[in-house]
Design a protein around this motif. Structure first.
Motif, mmCIF file in Angstrom:
data_model
loop_
_atom_site.group_PDB
_atom_site.id
_atom_site.type_symbol
_atom_site.label_atom_id
_atom_site.label_comp_id
_atom_site.label_asym_id
_atom_site.label_seq_id
_atom_site.Cartn_x
_atom_site.Cartn_y
_atom_site.Cartn_z
ATOM 1 N N PRO A 78 0.497 5.041 -6.819
ATOM 2 C CA PRO A 78 -0.176 4.646 -5.584
ATOM 3 C C PRO A 78 -0.930 3.324 -5.673
ATOM 4 O O PRO A 78 -1.129 2.660 -4.673
ATOM 5 C CB PRO A 78 -1.130 5.806 -5.305
ATOM 6 N N THR A 108 6.087 7.305 -8.776
ATOM 7 C CA THR A 108 5.391 6.534 -7.748
ATOM 8 C C THR A 108 3.964 6.332 -8.230
ATOM 9 O O THR A 108 3.297 7.282 -8.623
ATOM 10 C CB THR A 108 5.390 7.259 -6.395
ATOM 11 N N THR A 113 0.856 -1.189 0.000
ATOM 12 C CA THR A 113 0.000 0.000 0.000
ATOM 13 C C THR A 113 0.893 1.240 0.000
ATOM 14 O O THR A 113 2.090 1.144 0.304
ATOM 15 C CB THR A 113 -0.912 0.051 1.254
ATOM 16 N N PRO A 114 0.330 2.420 -0.266
ATOM 17 C CA PRO A 114 1.130 3.654 -0.205
ATOM 18 C C PRO A 114 1.325 4.098 1.243
ATOM 19 O O PRO A 114 0.744 5.075 1.699
ATOM 20 C CB PRO A 114 0.308 4.658 -1.023
ATOM 21 N N THR A 159 1.048 -0.750 -4.760
ATOM 22 C CA THR A 159 1.793 0.497 -4.914
ATOM 23 C C THR A 159 3.175 0.175 -5.469
ATOM 24 O O THR A 159 3.772 -0.842 -5.114
ATOM 25 C CB THR A 159 1.933 1.177 -3.542
#
Length: 173
Positions: free
Chosen positions: A117, A115, A67-68, A128
């Motif tokens: 998410p 990046t 996960t972020p 992510t």
């Protein structure tokens, strides 16, 4: 041929600056590609692709997080990050008909590129991911260096041979 044959990675941990343990992740190590030029001319049959001695193309690595969370976000900081991946790798000792363990280590100096998410869905991880530009990449197996690519210091060392040493010497370094 060695009597010890690789079997599988058992587990890994990722550290920033050799101290801070980062979260659960999966890492796609960078490809080491040698840039090529095409040459042609008299005495040759057509053209020929020639890898440039010791030079290395751009390298990137991808880290997939669940996960972020904090670590994925922390590595978004637009600065240099030193990452150490410590890996336990199982091998099969053919001669002894037994298993053993190698301590592998990958060291990279990176800066964030992108990046992602991921996706938000019920009963699922977000998947992510972060993509990072790699300036330095070294690998070790049981403490022995396999390779070191240091783009900023013009080093391409493979099994103890520095293929850029003569180039640095020619440049007066």
């Amino acid at each position: 041929m060695s009597n010890k044959q690789p079997a599988a990675y058992i587990n890994l941990e990722i550290y920033e600056d050799s101290i801070n343990l980062l979260g659960v992740a999966k890492v796609q190590l960078p490809a080491i590609a040698f840039p090529c030029v095409n040459i042609s001319g008299a005495g040759m049959m057509g053209e020929m692709e020639v890898p440039l001695y010791g030079m290395v193309s751009n390298m990137t690595t991808t880290i997939n997080w669940l996960t972020p969370h904090g670590d994925a976000v922390k590595l978004m900081s637009p600065k240099k990050h030193q990452l150490d991946m410590r890996v336990a790798e199982e091998f099969w000792d053919v001669e002894q008909a037994d298993v053993g363990l190698w301590a592998d280590k990958y060291v990279m100096i990176v800066r964030p590129k992108t990046t992602t998410p991921g996706t938000v869905a019920p009963m699922a991880s977000a998947d992510t991911s972060g993509e990072y530009v790699v300036y330095y990449f070294a690998a070790y197996k049981n403490g022995e260096q396999l390779w070191e690519v240091d783009k900023r210091n013009m080093r391409c060392v493979i099994l103890g041979v520095d293929y850029m040493a003569e180039v640095r010497k020619a440049l007066g370094k």
